[in-house]
Design an enzyme around this catalytic site. Structure first.
Site, PDB file in Angstrom:
ATOM      1  N   ARG A 264       0.777  -1.184  -0.043  1.00  0.00           N
ATOM      2  CA  ARG A 264      -0.099   0.053  -0.145  1.00  0.00           C
ATOM      3  C   ARG A 264       0.954   1.344  -0.265  1.00  0.00           C
ATOM      4  O   ARG A 264       0.375   2.271   0.516  1.00  0.00           O
ATOM      5  CB  ARG A 264      -1.055  -0.151   1.158  1.00  0.00           C
ATOM      6  CG  ARG A 264      -1.843  -0.760   1.279  1.00  0.00           C
ATOM      7  CD  ARG A 264      -3.527  -0.399   0.516  1.00  0.00           C
ATOM      8  NE  ARG A 264      -4.304  -1.395   0.625  1.00  0.00           N
ATOM      9  CZ  ARG A 264      -5.246  -1.530   1.387  1.00  0.00           C
ATOM     10  NH1 ARG A 264      -5.225  -0.682   2.553  1.00  0.00           N
ATOM     11  NH2 ARG A 264      -6.162  -2.651   1.378  1.00  0.00           N
TER      12      ARG A 264
ATOM     13  N   ARG B  66      -3.862   6.859   0.595  1.00  0.00           N
ATOM     14  CA  ARG B  66      -4.283   7.983   1.295  1.00  0.00           C
ATOM     15  C   ARG B  66      -3.346   8.624   2.203  1.00  0.00           C
ATOM     16  O   ARG B  66      -3.658   9.752   2.599  1.00  0.00           O
ATOM     17  CB  ARG B  66      -5.673   7.492   2.222  1.00  0.00           C
ATOM     18  CG  ARG B  66      -6.919   7.334   0.910  1.00  0.00           C
ATOM     19  CD  ARG B  66      -7.971   6.686   1.661  1.00  0.00           C
ATOM     20  NE  ARG B  66      -7.682   5.431   2.171  1.00  0.00           N
ATOM     21  CZ  ARG B  66      -8.637   4.491   2.781  1.00  0.00           C
ATOM     22  NH1 ARG B  66      -9.667   4.796   2.768  1.00  0.00           N
ATOM     23  NH2 ARG B  66      -8.277   3.343   2.886  1.00  0.00           N
TER      24      ARG B  66
ATOM     25  N   ARG C 157      -7.503  11.562  -6.059  1.00  0.00           N
ATOM     26  CA  ARG C 157      -8.679  10.768  -5.755  1.00  0.00           C
ATOM     27  C   ARG C 157      -9.874  11.868  -5.842  1.00  0.00           C
ATOM     28  O   ARG C 157     -10.715  11.505  -6.422  1.00  0.00           O
ATOM     29  CB  ARG C 157      -8.615  10.153  -4.386  1.00  0.00           C
ATOM     30  CG  ARG C 157      -9.792   9.034  -4.254  1.00  0.00           C
ATOM     31  CD  ARG C 157      -9.516   8.614  -2.702  1.00  0.00           C
ATOM     32  NE  ARG C 157     -10.152   7.385  -2.455  1.00  0.00           N
ATOM     33  CZ  ARG C 157     -11.627   7.660  -2.087  1.00  0.00           C
ATOM     34  NH1 ARG C 157     -11.905   8.685  -1.675  1.00  0.00           N
ATOM     35  NH2 ARG C 157     -12.220   6.603  -1.571  1.00  0.00           N
TER      36      ARG C 157
ATOM     37  N   ASP D 252      -6.661  -3.344  -7.229  1.00  0.00           N
ATOM     38  CA  ASP D 252      -7.190  -3.945  -6.179  1.00  0.00           C
ATOM     39  C   ASP D 252      -7.342  -5.493  -6.379  1.00  0.00           C
ATOM     40  O   ASP D 252      -7.571  -5.942  -7.386  1.00  0.00           O
ATOM     41  CB  ASP D 252      -8.578  -3.502  -5.729  1.00  0.00           C
ATOM     42  CG  ASP D 252      -8.712  -3.543  -4.294  1.00  0.00           C
ATOM     43  OD1 ASP D 252      -8.359  -2.799  -3.381  1.00  0.00           O
ATOM     44  OD2 ASP D 252      -9.515  -4.715  -4.324  1.00  0.00           O
TER      45      ASP D 252
ATOM     46  N   TYR E 156     -14.266 -12.754   0.381  1.00  0.00           N
ATOM     47  CA  TYR E 156     -14.968 -11.552   0.022  1.00  0.00           C
ATOM     48  C   TYR E 156     -16.394 -11.786  -0.896  1.00  0.00           C
ATOM     49  O   TYR E 156     -17.264 -11.374  -0.927  1.00  0.00           O
ATOM     50  CB  TYR E 156     -14.180 -10.368  -0.726  1.00  0.00           C
ATOM     51  CG  TYR E 156     -13.065  -9.822  -0.047  1.00  0.00           C
ATOM     52  CD1 TYR E 156     -13.839  -8.725   0.805  1.00  0.00           C
ATOM     53  CD2 TYR E 156     -11.764 -10.069   0.166  1.00  0.00           C
ATOM     54  CE1 TYR E 156     -12.731  -7.943   1.836  1.00  0.00           C
ATOM     55  CE2 TYR E 156     -10.984  -9.566   0.903  1.00  0.00           C
ATOM     56  CZ  TYR E 156     -11.536  -8.491   1.788  1.00  0.00           C
ATOM     57  OH  TYR E 156     -10.707  -7.475   2.494  1.00  0.00           O
TER      58      TYR E 156
HETATM   59  O1  CP3 Z   1       0.188  -1.944  -2.119  1.00  0.00           O
HETATM   60  C1  CP3 Z   1      -0.244  -0.995  -3.328  1.00  0.00           C
HETATM   61  O2  CP3 Z   1       0.284   0.130  -3.085  1.00  0.00           O
HETATM   62  C2  CP3 Z   1      -0.988  -1.387  -4.294  1.00  0.00           C
HETATM   63  C3  CP3 Z   1      -2.458  -1.295  -4.358  1.00  0.00           C
HETATM   64  C4  CP3 Z   1      -3.355  -2.239  -3.771  1.00  0.00           C
HETATM   65  C5  CP3 Z   1      -4.344  -1.744  -3.136  1.00  0.00           C
HETATM   66  N1  CP3 Z   1      -5.252  -2.728  -2.606  1.00  0.00           N
HETATM   67  C6  CP3 Z   1      -4.986  -0.395  -3.426  1.00  0.00           C
HETATM   68  C7  CP3 Z   1      -6.040   0.027  -2.331  1.00  0.00           C
HETATM   69  C8  CP3 Z   1      -3.299  -3.646  -3.216  1.00  0.00           C
HETATM   70  C9  CP3 Z   1      -2.230  -4.445  -3.625  1.00  0.00           C
HETATM   71  C10 CP3 Z   1      -4.475  -3.908  -2.741  1.00  0.00           C
HETATM   72  C11 CP3 Z   1      -4.716  -5.271  -2.229  1.00  0.00           C
HETATM   73  C12 CP3 Z   1      -5.961  -5.541  -1.342  1.00  0.00           C
HETATM   74  N2  CP3 Z   1      -7.355  -4.880  -1.698  1.00  0.00           N
HETATM   75  C13 CP3 Z   1      -5.945  -6.407  -0.479  1.00  0.00           C
HETATM   76  C14 CP3 Z   1      -4.826  -7.471  -0.028  1.00  0.00           C
HETATM   77  C15 CP3 Z   1      -3.901  -6.632   0.758  1.00  0.00           C
HETATM   78  C16 CP3 Z   1      -4.031  -6.239   2.018  1.00  0.00           C
HETATM   79  O3  CP3 Z   1      -3.929  -5.162   2.173  1.00  0.00           O
HETATM   80  O4  CP3 Z   1      -4.248  -7.340   2.714  1.00  0.00           O
HETATM   81  C17 CP3 Z   1      -7.233  -6.437  -0.015  1.00  0.00           C
HETATM   82  C18 CP3 Z   1      -7.650  -7.344   1.274  1.00  0.00           C
HETATM   83  C19 CP3 Z   1      -8.239  -5.388  -0.609  1.00  0.00           C
HETATM   84  C20 CP3 Z   1      -9.385  -5.151  -0.405  1.00  0.00           C
HETATM   85  C21 CP3 Z   1      -9.386  -3.644  -0.215  1.00  0.00           C
HETATM   86  N3  CP3 Z   1      -9.730  -2.813  -0.944  1.00  0.00           N
HETATM   87  C22 CP3 Z   1      -9.801  -3.037   1.389  1.00  0.00           C
HETATM   88  C23 CP3 Z   1      -9.847  -3.931   2.507  1.00  0.00           C
HETATM   89  C24 CP3 Z   1      -9.715  -1.937   0.769  1.00  0.00           C
HETATM   90  C25 CP3 Z   1      -9.961  -0.715   1.972  1.00  0.00           C
HETATM   91  C26 CP3 Z   1     -11.213  -0.183   2.123  1.00  0.00           C
HETATM   92  C27 CP3 Z   1     -11.150   1.071   2.780  1.00  0.00           C
HETATM   93  O5  CP3 Z   1     -12.073   2.005   2.896  1.00  0.00           O
HETATM   94  O6  CP3 Z   1     -10.132   1.421   3.798  1.00  0.00           O
HETATM   95  C28 CP3 Z   1      -9.656  -1.561  -0.386  1.00  0.00           C
HETATM   96  C29 CP3 Z   1      -9.759  -0.587  -0.942  1.00  0.00           C
HETATM   97  C30 CP3 Z   1      -8.096   0.312  -1.377  1.00  0.00           C
HETATM   98  N4  CP3 Z   1      -7.198  -0.665  -2.323  1.00  0.00           N
HETATM   99  C31 CP3 Z   1      -7.415   1.361  -1.236  1.00  0.00           C
HETATM  100  C32 CP3 Z   1      -6.259   1.496  -1.816  1.00  0.00           C
HETATM  101  C33 CP3 Z   1      -5.119   2.394  -2.001  1.00  0.00           C
HETATM  102  C34 CP3 Z   1      -8.292   2.449  -0.541  1.00  0.00           C
HETATM  103  C35 CP3 Z   1      -8.915   3.258  -1.407  1.00  0.00           C
HETATM  104  C36 CP3 Z   1      -9.475   4.765  -1.187  1.00  0.00           C
HETATM  105  O7  CP3 Z   1     -10.249   4.771  -0.635  1.00  0.00           O
HETATM  106  O8  CP3 Z   1      -8.652   5.508  -1.893  1.00  0.00           O
END
Ligand code: CP3
Length: 357
Positions: free
Chosen positions: A28, A32, A41, A78, A155
Site C-alpha cells: 500500500r 491515502r 482521488r 485492487d 469477499y
Molecule cells: O500496495 C499497493 O500500493 C498497491 C495497491 C493495492 C490496493 N489494494 C490499493 C487500495 C493492493 C495491492 C491492494 C490489495 C488488497 N485490496 C487487499 C490485499 C492486501 C491487503 O491489504 O491485505 C485487500 C484485502 C483488498 C480489499 C480492499 N480494497 C480493502 C479492504 C480496501 C480498504 C477499504 C477502505 O475503505 O479502507 C480496499 C480499497 C483500497 N485498495 C485502497 C487502496 C489504496 C483505499 C482506497 C481509497 O479509499 O482511496
C-alpha cells in the site's frame, strides 16, 4: 522497446543473488497517507474510478517513487477486480470498505461463474501495466498482483469484509464441495490474471493471502495452501535470470513457511508475528523472504523506526548464517491512511544505510 532496468536489487534479492544493499518496497505504498494521492482521488471521484482508468492508475503508482528511494513499484489496483469481472458487482461504501452486489452463497451461484477474459473484462488492468512500464522506463521493476483464491473467496461469499468469516466457514463445513469448486474456478482466474499481467510487462508477481491466517491449520491446509501451490505450479514464468519471480504473501502464514517454500514459489512474504530468523530457517534456503516490520512502527519516532528496521535486518541475517542476501524488506502488512510520509522516508533510508554491503 523498454529500457534495461537501472535498479534490479529487488529481482536479484528474489533470486538470492548478492546486492549492494537490501531492497525495500511497502505494501500500500500508493495510498491515502500521501496528499498527492488524496488530490488525485478527489479529481477522479472514487477509488474504483482511479483503478479503472489506466492513466490515473499509472500516475498514482508512480507517486511514492517520486518521494522515496523505493526499489520496486506495485501496480495501483485492487485484488477485487477479478470477482468484479466475474460479475459480482464491486462497489465501495466510504468507511465500510468493499462490497459485492451479488455475493456467492450456494452451489448454484458457483456453477454460474466463469474465468473472465483478461484483455477485455480486465483490459484496464493490462493497459495500466503497459503504461506504467513505459513511464517507469527501467527505473525500478513493476510488481503485478492478485488476491489468493481463499482471500478472494472470503469477499465473494461474505459479500464484503467480515469479522468472523462465519458464512464462508459454514460453507466449508456444510458444502465443502461447493467451496472447493469456487476455489478451483477462482484459481483458474488468478493464474490467467497473473499470466496476463506478466505478458503485459509485470516483472514480479505477488499473491495476497490476507485472510489465510483466520483458518485453523487443518482448514488452511485444505482451503488455502493447495490453491497457492497450484498457482506456483501452473503459472508459467520463464527460466533462469529471465524468470518472473512469484511471492506468496500471507497474514498469519508464519506456521506454514516450510510448506509455502515447498510449493516452488521464489519468495514468501510474512507478517510480523513470526521472527524473520525463524522464517528463514523454515524456508530452508529454498526461497527469498519478504517482510516483516510491524506497520505500526511508522507511528514511532524516526529514532525508534531506525532501531526497529535494524532489528528486522539483523533477524534475517541471524537466521541466514550472517548473510543479508535473499531478503526483500517490507512491512508485515499494508500502510494506513494516517501514517506520516516523512517517516516512510526514514524507513527506506534506514533499510539502505543499515544493510549497505
Ligand atoms: O500496495 C499497493 O500500493 C498497491 C495497491 C493495492 C490496493 N489494494 C490499493 C487500495 C493492493 C495491492 C491492494 C490489495 C488488497 N485490496 C487487499 C490485499 C492486501 C491487503 O491489504 O491485505 C485487500 C484485502 C483488498 C480489499 C480492499 N480494497 C480493502 C479492504 C480496501 C480498504 C477499504 C477502505 O475503505 O479502507 C480496499 C480499497 C483500497 N485498495 C485502497 C487502496 C489504496 C483505499 C482506497 C481509497 O479509499 O482511496
Amino acid at each position: 522497446m523498454t529500457s534495461p532496468l537501472r535498479n534490479d536489487r529487488f529481482l536479484r534479492a528474489l533470486r538470492r543473488e548478492p546486492v549492494d544493499c537490501t531492497p525495500v518496497w511497502l505494501m500500500r505504498q500508493a495510498g491515502r497517507y500521501l496528499p498527492e494521492y488524496r488530490a488525485t482521488r478527489a479529481r477522479a471521484g472514487s477509488f474504483l474510478g482511479m483503478a479503472k482508468n489506466p492513466e490515473v492508475a499509472c500516475e498514482v503508482t508512480l507517486q511514492p517513487l517520486a518521494r522515496f528511494d523505493l526499489d520496486a513499484a506495485i501496480l495501483f489496483s485492487d485484488i477485487l477486480t477479478v470477482p468484479d469481472a466475474m460479475g459480482l458487482g464491486l462497489y465501495f461504501v466510504d468507511g465500510e470498505g468493499p462490497k459485492f452486489q451479488r455475493p456467492i452463497r450456494d452451489a448454484a451461484a458457483v456453477a454460474q461463474l466463469a474465468v473472465p477474459d483478461m484483455e477485455t473484462e480486465l483490459g484496464y488492468v493490462m493497459d495500466a501495466v503497459r503504461l506504467i512500464r513505459r513511464e517507469l522506463d527501467g527505473k525500478v521493476p513493476l510488481i503485478g498482483f492478485s488476491g489468493s483464491p481463499w482471500t478472494l473467496a472470503c469477499y465473494m461469499v461474505e459479500g464484503g469484509g467480515s469479522k468472523d468469516y462465519a458464512r464462508i466457514k459454514a460453507m466449508a463445513l456444510n458444502a465443502p464441495q461447493a467451496l472447493h469448486r469456487l476455489l478451483e474456478v477462482v484459481t483458474d482466474a488468478v493464474v490467467a490474471y497473473l499470466a496476463a499481467q506478466r505478458a503485459a510487462g509485470a516483472q514480479a508477481l505477488q499473491v495476497f493471502d490476507t485472510w489465510g491466517g483466520v483458518l485453523s491449520p487443518a482448514m488452511y491446509r485444505e482451503f488455502s495452501l493447495p490453491y497457492l501451490s497450484r498457482i506456483a505450479r501452473e503459472l508459467e514464468r520463464g527460466e533462469g535470470a529471465q524468470r518472473t519471480p512469484l511471492i506468496l504473501f500471507g497474514r498469519g502464514n508464519g506456521p506454514y513457511v516450510a510448506e509455502l517454500a515447498a510449493t516452488g514459489t521464489e519468495g514468501v512474504g510474512v507478517d510480523w508475528t513470526i521472527a524473520l530468523e525463524e522464517a528463514v530457517r523454515a524456508g530452508g534456503g529454498r526461497v527469498a523472504l519478504q517482510g516483516n516490520l510491524d506497520p505500526t512502527t511508522l507511528y514511532g519516532t524516526p529514532e525508534a523506526i531506525t532501531t526497529e528496521v535494524g532489528k528486522v535486518l539483523d533477524s534475517y541475517a541471524a537466521g541466514n548464517g550472517g548473510s543479508r542476501e535473499g531478503h526483500v524488506f517490507n512491512l508485515g502488512h499494508g500502510m494506513s491512511p494516517d501514517m506520516n510520509p516523512d517517516h516512510v522516508a526514514v524507513l527506506v533510508d534506514a533499510v539502505h544505510r543499515l544493510s549497505r554491503r
